[in-house]
Design an enzyme around this catalytic site. Structure first.
Site, PDB file in Angstrom:
ATOM      1  N   GLU A 209      29.808 -16.422 -28.110  1.00 55.26           N
ATOM      2  CA  GLU A 209      28.964 -16.467 -26.905  1.00 55.26           C
ATOM      3  C   GLU A 209      29.452 -17.633 -26.037  1.00 55.26           C
ATOM      4  O   GLU A 209      29.661 -18.730 -26.538  1.00 55.26           O
ATOM      5  CB  GLU A 209      27.493 -16.640 -27.310  1.00 55.26           C
ATOM      6  CG  GLU A 209      26.543 -17.008 -26.198  1.00 55.26           C
ATOM      7  CD  GLU A 209      26.528 -16.017 -25.023  1.00 55.26           C
ATOM      8  OE1 GLU A 209      26.393 -14.805 -25.243  1.00 55.26           O
ATOM      9  OE2 GLU A 209      26.667 -16.489 -23.860  1.00 55.26           O
TER      10      GLU A 209
ATOM     11  N   ARG B 232      11.022 -11.207 -10.139  1.00 55.40           N
ATOM     12  CA  ARG B 232      10.337 -11.109 -11.441  1.00 55.40           C
ATOM     13  C   ARG B 232       9.716 -12.450 -11.775  1.00 55.40           C
ATOM     14  O   ARG B 232      10.326 -13.497 -11.565  1.00 55.40           O
ATOM     15  CB  ARG B 232      11.329 -10.637 -12.522  1.00 55.40           C
ATOM     16  CG  ARG B 232      12.558 -11.497 -12.625  1.00 55.40           C
ATOM     17  CD  ARG B 232      13.839 -10.720 -12.916  1.00 55.40           C
ATOM     18  NE  ARG B 232      13.950 -10.160 -14.228  1.00 55.40           N
ATOM     19  CZ  ARG B 232      15.096 -10.077 -14.910  1.00 55.40           C
ATOM     20  NH1 ARG B 232      16.217 -10.569 -14.405  1.00 55.40           N
ATOM     21  NH2 ARG B 232      15.134  -9.518 -16.080  1.00 55.40           N
TER      22      ARG B 232
ATOM     23  N   ASP C 237      25.244  -3.063 -21.686  1.00 56.91           N
ATOM     24  CA  ASP C 237      25.489  -3.109 -20.241  1.00 56.91           C
ATOM     25  C   ASP C 237      26.976  -3.159 -19.913  1.00 56.91           C
ATOM     26  O   ASP C 237      27.392  -2.714 -18.843  1.00 56.91           O
ATOM     27  CB  ASP C 237      24.792  -4.336 -19.626  1.00 56.91           C
ATOM     28  CG  ASP C 237      23.341  -4.050 -19.287  1.00 56.91           C
ATOM     29  OD1 ASP C 237      22.795  -3.036 -19.764  1.00 56.91           O
ATOM     30  OD2 ASP C 237      22.736  -4.846 -18.528  1.00 56.91           O
TER      31      ASP C 237
HETATM   32  C1  LIG Z   1      14.521  -6.709 -14.065  1.00 52.69           C
HETATM   33  C2  LIG Z   1      15.017  -6.011 -15.282  1.00 52.69           C
HETATM   34  C3  LIG Z   1      14.097  -5.475 -16.181  1.00 52.69           C
HETATM   35  C4  LIG Z   1      14.554  -4.789 -17.315  1.00 52.69           C
HETATM   36  N1  LIG Z   1      13.642  -4.280 -18.189  1.00 52.69           N
HETATM   37  C5  LIG Z   1      14.071  -3.616 -19.288  1.00 52.69           C
HETATM   38  C6  LIG Z   1      13.136  -3.098 -20.246  1.00 52.69           C
HETATM   39  O1  LIG Z   1      11.921  -3.253 -20.100  1.00 52.69           O
HETATM   40  N2  LIG Z   1      13.633  -2.425 -21.335  1.00 52.69           N
HETATM   41  C7  LIG Z   1      14.978  -2.260 -21.535  1.00 52.69           C
HETATM   42  O2  LIG Z   1      15.361  -1.624 -22.541  1.00 52.69           O
HETATM   43  N3  LIG Z   1      15.882  -2.752 -20.653  1.00 52.69           N
HETATM   44  C8  LIG Z   1      15.468  -3.435 -19.550  1.00 52.69           C
HETATM   45  N4  LIG Z   1      16.381  -3.951 -18.674  1.00 52.69           N
HETATM   46  C9  LIG Z   1      17.824  -3.813 -18.976  1.00 52.69           C
HETATM   47  C10 LIG Z   1      18.235  -4.859 -20.012  1.00 52.69           C
HETATM   48  O3  LIG Z   1      17.826  -6.135 -19.574  1.00 52.69           O
HETATM   49  C11 LIG Z   1      19.743  -4.861 -20.215  1.00 52.69           C
HETATM   50  O4  LIG Z   1      20.196  -3.536 -20.361  1.00 52.69           O
HETATM   51  C12 LIG Z   1      20.105  -5.661 -21.468  1.00 52.69           C
HETATM   52  O5  LIG Z   1      19.528  -6.948 -21.439  1.00 52.69           O
HETATM   53  C13 LIG Z   1      21.614  -5.764 -21.591  1.00 52.69           C
HETATM   54  O6  LIG Z   1      21.915  -6.491 -22.757  1.00 52.69           O
HETATM   55  P1  LIG Z   1      23.436  -6.770 -23.156  1.00 52.69           P
HETATM   56  O7  LIG Z   1      23.369  -7.563 -24.409  1.00 52.69           O
HETATM   57  O8  LIG Z   1      24.205  -5.491 -23.160  1.00 52.69           O
HETATM   58  O9  LIG Z   1      24.023  -7.670 -21.972  1.00 52.69           O
HETATM   59  P2  LIG Z   1      23.589  -9.143 -21.516  1.00 52.69           P
HETATM   60  O10 LIG Z   1      22.149  -9.380 -21.737  1.00 52.69           O
HETATM   61  O11 LIG Z   1      24.096  -9.291 -20.119  1.00 52.69           O
HETATM   62  O12 LIG Z   1      24.376 -10.118 -22.485  1.00 52.69           O
HETATM   63  C14 LIG Z   1      25.738 -10.396 -22.318  1.00 52.69           C
HETATM   64  C15 LIG Z   1      26.072 -11.692 -23.056  1.00 52.69           C
HETATM   65  O13 LIG Z   1      27.481 -11.871 -23.062  1.00 52.69           O
HETATM   66  C16 LIG Z   1      27.809 -13.213 -22.742  1.00 52.69           C
HETATM   67  N5  LIG Z   1      29.158 -13.186 -22.163  1.00 52.69           N
HETATM   68  C17 LIG Z   1      29.534 -12.649 -20.980  1.00 52.69           C
HETATM   69  N6  LIG Z   1      30.864 -12.789 -20.799  1.00 52.69           N
HETATM   70  C18 LIG Z   1      31.344 -13.422 -21.897  1.00 52.69           C
HETATM   71  C19 LIG Z   1      32.650 -13.836 -22.295  1.00 52.69           C
HETATM   72  N7  LIG Z   1      33.729 -13.623 -21.531  1.00 52.69           N
HETATM   73  N8  LIG Z   1      32.795 -14.475 -23.490  1.00 52.69           N
HETATM   74  C20 LIG Z   1      31.709 -14.701 -24.307  1.00 52.69           C
HETATM   75  N9  LIG Z   1      30.435 -14.332 -23.951  1.00 52.69           N
HETATM   76  C21 LIG Z   1      30.260 -13.682 -22.778  1.00 52.69           C
HETATM   77  C22 LIG Z   1      26.708 -13.606 -21.769  1.00 52.69           C
HETATM   78  O14 LIG Z   1      26.572 -15.010 -21.673  1.00 52.69           O
HETATM   79  C23 LIG Z   1      25.490 -12.914 -22.382  1.00 52.69           C
HETATM   80  O15 LIG Z   1      24.866 -13.727 -23.363  1.00 52.69           O
HETATM   81  C24 LIG Z   1      15.951  -4.632 -17.533  1.00 52.69           C
HETATM   82  C25 LIG Z   1      16.878  -5.180 -16.634  1.00 52.69           C
HETATM   83  C26 LIG Z   1      16.418  -5.864 -15.526  1.00 52.69           C
HETATM   84  C27 LIG Z   1      17.430  -6.432 -14.573  1.00 52.69           C
END
Ligand SMILES: Cc1cc2nc3c(=O)[nH]c(=O)nc-3n(C[C@H](O)[C@H](O)[C@H](O)COP(=O)(O)OP(=O)(O)OC[C@H]3O[C@@H](n4cnc5c(N)ncnc54)[C@H](O)[C@@H]3O)c2cc1C
Length: 476
Positions: free
Chosen positions: A43, A201, A344
């Protein structure tokens, strides 16, 4: 047999690198840990952190959490508020612009789609990850295949350090570097697009929210039900209680009159564009001008200083696949087939169906199962053939097969989400030319069918299908 006389378990044969410790990365880590597959999570930040804002896990996501690891599910239930009495839960749509009356209800289930603070979930799950498995301050900047045909990937981090793994899973979010490494920097799918919506938010103290709207619209202790969407032209407001009723999560989604996001700095190759910009309560109140006074007052509870969050997604330029090719025509990094994206990073969608994180959990479940299948096959091979060059080659082949199977099982469903999410937001904002904004029955039907596509998914069958697909790819 006493444990001291038990033979030590065979050495698990693959090492997985997870890039990114958001919800997808942490759940994948816990899925691998439960299956005894060695991994390291990298991370870039100094800790696993999330916003204070709320998040809800849809019923499919909850079922997937239980299959990832029953302990992960137990922790989820500890954080999410369970309502006494086994009451059916609903989403309730109210005419936020006009009467503020409830115009439609969608049954969710009992103790289903529970919301909470993101930080509370991630903190509780992160505490389950065994020490030494997470490396902070490690920002991935590049990947390449190890020279000498070893079948391993070498990852380079921002501080120059290099690490190796057998397979790399990019859970690095919407601005994913790993997606760019897979597809090449010139691919339009390397970057997400602005949906023309932004949001505000905030967590509003529950006492203030209840004084304004009453407990029936706010708290989870109320006998009546508490998840509301207030609809009106070009905006909508979502509310639900979090942190055991200390706060009401308020999300205001606004159609931007300017379809080009100007808040970002667009810093060029390899840099994230900035998707937040200074906003304020005046702007939020403008979005609900002429709405029902109660909803204007609700928006008035937001803090004066606010940040606009631009909503980007992968709908306009979808990733053609979630793993790379060894010979990537578009300029990929060349270790593509041992590199895949999840969550994502693969299929970011707007928040309007509340399912982005849930789809990341489903991805994590499939990946954990498939990487376990790789481990099982390798153990059989090791017993048959002993270690050596042949086994190393086989290891890379099996990891590739797992990533292809993951892609084949997850692609269609996850690609559907960004478009379905945009469609639902258009219905909420009165922007679907075929459906009048206040034709509540049709708005409800169209929305409900998309929610049910998400919620009713059989995650158990998804796992079975993934295992069958793996066998098929291996045998091909
Ligand atoms: C307003 C809002 C409300 C939402 N509500 C919901 C909900 O109620 N229910 C639901 O299911 N979804 C919801 N979502 C969607 C949800 O938030 C996302 O789909 C989810 O958090 C994505 O998680 P992730 O782990 O894939 O990515 P992220 O949460 O973006 O995590 C990515 C991680 O990778 C790290 N990273 C990035 N690049 C690098 C790199 N090069 N090297 C090392 N680390 C790196 C970052 O620091 C981060 O910690 C909502 C989204 C929004 C914007």
């Amino acid at each position: 047999m006493p444990s001291s006389t038990m033979p030590s378990p065979p050495k698990p044969p693959i090492h997985v690198a997870i890039i990114g410790g958001g919800i997808t990365g942490v759940i994948l880590a816990l899925g691998l840990q439960h299956r005894n597959i060695p991994f390291t999570l990298y991370e870039r930040l100094p800790a696993l952190t999330e916003l204070g804002a709320g998040i809800g896990f849809s019923p499919n996501a909850e079922r997937a959490l239980a299959l990832v690891d029953p302990e992960v599910h137990r922790v989820y239930k500890r954080v999410a508020p369970t309502r006494a009495g086994g009451l059916m839960e609903y989403f309730q749509w109210a005419d936020g612009h006009g009467s503020n009356e409830v115009v439609a209800r969608l049954a969710i289930g009992v103790d289903a789609f529970q919301g909470g603070r993101r930080a509370d979930f991630v903190e509780a799950w992160a505490a389950l990850v065994e020490g030494g498995r997470v490396r902070f301050g490690m920002e991935l900047v590049d990947c390449r295949m190890k020279e000498g045909g070893d079948g391993r990937v070498v990852m380079r981090f921002a501080d120059g350090e290099e690490e190796e793994a057998d397979v790399v899973i990019g859970c690095d979010g919407i601005h994913s570097l790993t997606r760019r490494l897979i597809l090449g920097p010139s691919s339009p799918s390397s970057r997400p697009s602005y949906t023309g919506k932004y949001c505000y938010r905030s967590l509003v103290p529950m006492a203030h929210a209840t004084a304004l709207l009453g407990p029936a619209r706010t708290t989870s202790r109320s006998k009546s039900l508490n998840r509301f969407l207030y609809l009106g032209p070009d905006a909508h407001v979502v509310t639900y209680p979090v942190a055991r009723d200390q706060f009401l999560n308020v999300l205001l989604v606004v159609t931007d009159p300017d379809p080009t996001w100007r808040g970002g700095k667009g810093e060029g190759e390899g840099k994230e564009r900035h998707h937040t910009a200074p906003g304020d309560k005046e702007d939020a109140l403008r979005a609900v001008e002429g709405w029902n006074p109660a909803i204007r007052a609700l928006v008035g509870l937001l803090p004066d200083a606010l940040q606009k969050w631009a909503i980007f997604d992968m709908h306009e330029h979808p990733a053609p696949r979630y793993y790379g090719l060894d010979q990537e025509g578009g300029g990929g990094c060349g270790c593509g087939s041992l590199l895949a994206v999840a969550g994502d990073a693969a299929h970011a969608a707007g928040p309007h169906l509340g399912s982005g994180a849930g789809f990341g959990v489903e991805d994590a479940l499939v990946l954990a199962e498939l990487l376990e299948a790789v481990g099982e096959k390798l153990q059989l091979l090791q017993q048959d053939e002993g270690e050596g060059g042949k086994e190393k080659k086989k290891k890379a082949d099996l990891c590739r097969a797992a990533l292809v199977a993951y892609n084949n099982v997850r692609y269609e469903r996850t690609q559907w989400l960004p478009g379905a999410t945009r469609a639902v937001c258009a219905l909420f904002h009165g922007q679907n030319e075929a459906v009048r904004r206040d034709d509540w029955d049709t708005v409800m039907q169209e929305t409900s069918k998309r929610f049910h596509t998400i919620w009713d998914y059989d995650v158990g069958e998804m796992v079975e299908e993934a295992r069958r697909e793996f066998e098929k790819v291996v045998g091909a």
